[in-house]
Design a protein around this motif. Structure first.
Motif, PDB file in Angstrom:
ATOM      1  N   MET A 126      64.577 128.196  56.354  1.00 29.43           N
ATOM      2  CA  MET A 126      65.899 128.721  56.027  1.00 29.43           C
ATOM      3  C   MET A 126      66.313 128.324  54.612  1.00 29.43           C
ATOM      4  SD  MET A 126      66.635 130.556  58.291  1.00 29.43           S
ATOM      5  CE  MET A 126      67.417 131.045  59.744  1.00 29.43           C
ATOM      6  N   ASN A 127      65.953 127.135  54.175  1.00 29.36           N
ATOM      7  CA  ASN A 127      66.252 126.726  52.803  1.00 29.36           C
ATOM      8  C   ASN A 127      65.451 127.533  51.796  1.00 29.36           C
ATOM      9  OD1 ASN A 127      68.089 124.789  53.633  1.00 29.36           O
ATOM     10  ND2 ASN A 127      66.581 123.151  53.679  1.00 29.36           N
ATOM     11  N   ALA A 128      64.239 127.935  52.160  1.00 37.72           N
ATOM     12  CA  ALA A 128      63.396 128.717  51.259  1.00 37.72           C
ATOM     13  C   ALA A 128      63.885 130.156  51.111  1.00 37.72           C
ATOM     14  CB  ALA A 128      61.954 128.711  51.752  1.00 37.72           C
ATOM     15  N   MET A 129      64.725 130.620  52.033  1.00 37.53           N
ATOM     16  CA  MET A 129      65.249 131.983  51.948  1.00 37.53           C
ATOM     17  C   MET A 129      66.125 132.175  50.724  1.00 37.53           C
ATOM     18  SD  MET A 129      66.003 133.050  55.901  1.00 37.53           S
ATOM     19  CE  MET A 129      67.609 133.512  55.435  1.00 37.53           C
ATOM     20  N   THR A 167      59.165 133.233  56.099  1.00 41.51           N
ATOM     21  CA  THR A 167      58.015 132.708  56.833  1.00 41.51           C
ATOM     22  C   THR A 167      57.844 133.485  58.134  1.00 41.51           C
ATOM     23  OG1 THR A 167      58.551 130.545  55.927  1.00 41.51           O
ATOM     24  CG2 THR A 167      56.982 130.601  57.737  1.00 41.51           C
ATOM     25  N   PHE A 168      56.596 133.880  58.416  1.00 37.74           N
ATOM     26  CA  PHE A 168      56.263 134.634  59.619  1.00 37.74           C
ATOM     27  C   PHE A 168      55.031 134.045  60.279  1.00 37.74           C
ATOM     28  CE2 PHE A 168      58.176 137.746  56.728  1.00 37.74           C
ATOM     29  CZ  PHE A 168      59.165 138.297  57.528  1.00 37.74           C
ATOM     30  N   LEU A 169      54.942 134.171  61.609  1.00 37.20           N
ATOM     31  CA  LEU A 169      53.687 133.965  62.310  1.00 37.20           C
ATOM     32  C   LEU A 169      52.956 135.298  62.269  1.00 37.20           C
ATOM     33  CD1 LEU A 169      54.400 131.864  65.529  1.00 37.20           C
ATOM     34  CD2 LEU A 169      53.163 131.182  63.494  1.00 37.20           C
ATOM     35  N   VAL A 170      51.687 135.282  61.885  1.00 39.71           N
ATOM     36  CA  VAL A 170      50.923 136.521  61.724  1.00 39.71           C
ATOM     37  C   VAL A 170      49.650 136.463  62.559  1.00 39.71           C
ATOM     38  CG1 VAL A 170      51.845 137.003  59.435  1.00 39.71           C
ATOM     39  CG2 VAL A 170      49.783 135.648  59.643  1.00 39.71           C
ATOM     40  N   HIS A 171      48.993 137.604  62.690  1.00 40.16           N
ATOM     41  CA  HIS A 171      47.726 137.711  63.405  1.00 40.16           C
ATOM     42  C   HIS A 171      46.696 136.814  62.731  1.00 40.16           C
ATOM     43  CE1 HIS A 171      44.129 139.567  65.104  1.00 40.16           C
ATOM     44  NE2 HIS A 171      44.934 140.069  66.040  1.00 40.16           N
ATOM     45  N   LYS A 226      50.277 131.084  59.784  1.00 39.39           N
ATOM     46  CA  LYS A 226      51.606 131.273  59.209  1.00 39.39           C
ATOM     47  C   LYS A 226      51.460 131.873  57.825  1.00 39.39           C
ATOM     48  CE  LYS A 226      53.700 127.226  59.366  1.00 39.39           C
ATOM     49  NZ  LYS A 226      54.735 126.172  59.374  1.00 39.39           N
ATOM     50  N   ALA A 227      52.414 132.726  57.475  1.00 31.52           N
ATOM     51  CA  ALA A 227      52.423 133.316  56.139  1.00 31.52           C
ATOM     52  C   ALA A 227      53.793 133.121  55.527  1.00 31.52           C
ATOM     53  CB  ALA A 227      52.090 134.797  56.204  1.00 31.52           C
ATOM     54  N   ILE A 228      53.816 132.664  54.271  1.00 34.04           N
ATOM     55  CA  ILE A 228      55.051 132.564  53.503  1.00 34.04           C
ATOM     56  C   ILE A 228      55.017 133.682  52.479  1.00 34.04           C
ATOM     57  CG2 ILE A 228      56.458 131.139  51.975  1.00 34.04           C
ATOM     58  CD1 ILE A 228      55.217 128.700  53.341  1.00 34.04           C
ATOM     59  N   VAL A 229      55.958 134.623  52.608  1.00 37.70           N
ATOM     60  CA  VAL A 229      55.994 135.816  51.769  1.00 37.70           C
ATOM     61  C   VAL A 229      57.108 135.662  50.752  1.00 37.70           C
ATOM     62  CG1 VAL A 229      56.302 138.310  51.790  1.00 37.70           C
ATOM     63  CG2 VAL A 229      55.135 137.210  53.690  1.00 37.70           C
ATOM     64  N   ALA A 230      56.758 135.708  49.473  1.00 41.78           N
ATOM     65  CA  ALA A 230      57.745 135.630  48.389  1.00 41.78           C
ATOM     66  C   ALA A 230      58.016 137.045  47.893  1.00 41.78           C
ATOM     67  CB  ALA A 230      57.222 134.768  47.258  1.00 41.78           C
ATOM     68  N   LEU A 231      59.295 137.403  47.809  1.00 46.90           N
ATOM     69  CA  LEU A 231      59.691 138.732  47.351  1.00 46.90           C
ATOM     70  C   LEU A 231      60.056 138.678  45.868  1.00 46.90           C
ATOM     71  CD1 LEU A 231      61.956 139.841  50.339  1.00 46.90           C
ATOM     72  CD2 LEU A 231      59.517 140.221  50.028  1.00 46.90           C
ATOM     73  N   ASP A 241      66.684 142.155  50.533  1.00 45.80           N
ATOM     74  CA  ASP A 241      66.480 141.076  51.492  1.00 45.80           C
ATOM     75  C   ASP A 241      66.005 141.652  52.826  1.00 45.80           C
ATOM     76  OD1 ASP A 241      67.261 139.147  49.686  1.00 45.80           O
ATOM     77  OD2 ASP A 241      69.360 139.166  50.338  1.00 45.80           O
ATOM     78  N   ILE A 242      65.393 140.798  53.644  1.00 42.93           N
ATOM     79  CA  ILE A 242      64.936 141.214  54.963  1.00 42.93           C
ATOM     80  C   ILE A 242      66.079 141.033  55.949  1.00 42.93           C
ATOM     81  CG2 ILE A 242      63.276 140.722  56.793  1.00 42.93           C
ATOM     82  CD1 ILE A 242      61.270 139.957  54.646  1.00 42.93           C
ATOM     83  N   GLU A 243      66.398 142.093  56.686  1.00 44.54           N
ATOM     84  CA  GLU A 243      67.614 142.122  57.510  1.00 44.54           C
ATOM     85  C   GLU A 243      67.561 141.196  58.717  1.00 44.54           C
ATOM     86  OE1 GLU A 243      65.916 145.127  56.907  1.00 44.54           O
ATOM     87  OE2 GLU A 243      67.097 145.595  55.130  1.00 44.54           O
ATOM     88  N   ILE A 244      66.369 140.932  59.277  1.00 40.94           N
ATOM     89  CA  ILE A 244      66.321 140.142  60.519  1.00 40.94           C
ATOM     90  C   ILE A 244      66.765 138.696  60.294  1.00 40.94           C
ATOM     91  CG2 ILE A 244      64.549 141.550  61.605  1.00 40.94           C
ATOM     92  CD1 ILE A 244      62.533 139.369  60.887  1.00 40.94           C
ATOM     93  N   PHE A 245      66.770 138.251  59.057  1.00 39.65           N
ATOM     94  CA  PHE A 245      67.199 136.891  58.736  1.00 39.65           C
ATOM     95  C   PHE A 245      68.684 136.814  58.402  1.00 39.65           C
ATOM     96  CE2 PHE A 245      62.625 136.625  57.911  1.00 39.65           C
ATOM     97  CZ  PHE A 245      62.306 135.469  58.606  1.00 39.65           C
ATOM     98  N   GLU A 246      69.368 137.947  58.310  1.00 37.93           N
ATOM     99  CA  GLU A 246      70.785 137.951  57.954  1.00 37.93           C
ATOM    100  C   GLU A 246      71.607 137.358  59.096  1.00 37.93           C
ATOM    101  OE1 GLU A 246      72.029 138.862  54.974  1.00 37.93           O
ATOM    102  OE2 GLU A 246      69.970 139.190  54.349  1.00 37.93           O
ATOM    103  N   GLY A 247      72.576 136.546  58.777  1.00 36.66           N
ATOM    104  CA  GLY A 247      73.486 135.994  59.759  1.00 36.66           C
ATOM    105  C   GLY A 247      72.945 134.775  60.485  1.00 36.66           C
ATOM    106  N   LEU A 248      71.837 134.222  60.038  1.00 31.17           N
ATOM    107  CA  LEU A 248      71.301 133.023  60.700  1.00 31.17           C
ATOM    108  C   LEU A 248      71.745 131.781  59.957  1.00 31.17           C
ATOM    109  CD1 LEU A 248      67.676 134.146  61.537  1.00 31.17           C
ATOM    110  CD2 LEU A 248      69.604 134.008  63.061  1.00 31.17           C
TER     111      LEU A 248
END
Length: 99
Positions: free
Chosen positions: A20-23, A29-33, A81-86, A92-99
């Motif tokens: 959350m601080n990295a946002m 950060t995502f869990l990926v295949h 795990k993958a850390i994606v830098a935009l 911004d990615i919407e699923i993280f909004e409001g957390l």
């Protein structure tokens, strides 16, 4: 290696205090295949979330934890795990909004 589609690459977001601080720096950060490559992760993020442009992808392979139940010893599944830098001008990615 299996043929992985872009919608199978990202499994779920990682919600921790550190992620959350990295946002604030546009890093998500995502869990990926476990078989997904950095190029596939980049393609999946750009296709699934409109208006995003990926600058870089960092990945981590995590081994399963050892678990015991009585005398039986086993391991949990391996994860990745993958850390994606935009980029700066990316949306911004919407699923993280409001957390």
């Amino acid at each position: 290696m299996a043929d992985i589609k872009y919608y199978d690459v990202i499994q779920k977001p990682v919600i921790t205090e550190k992620s959350m601080n990295a946002m604030g720096e546009k890093k998500y950060t995502f869990l990926v295949h476990t078989d997904a490559t950095k190029g596939q992760i980049k393609e999946a993020v750009e296709k699934m979330f409109n208006g995003t442009k990926v600058k870089s992808v960092n990945t981590m392979n995590l081994d399963g934890k050892s678990k015991r139940r009585g005398t039986t010893v086993g391991k949990t599944a391996k994860t990745k795990k993958a850390i994606v830098a935009l980029t700066e001008d990316s949306a911004d990615i919407e699923i993280f909004e409001g957390l």
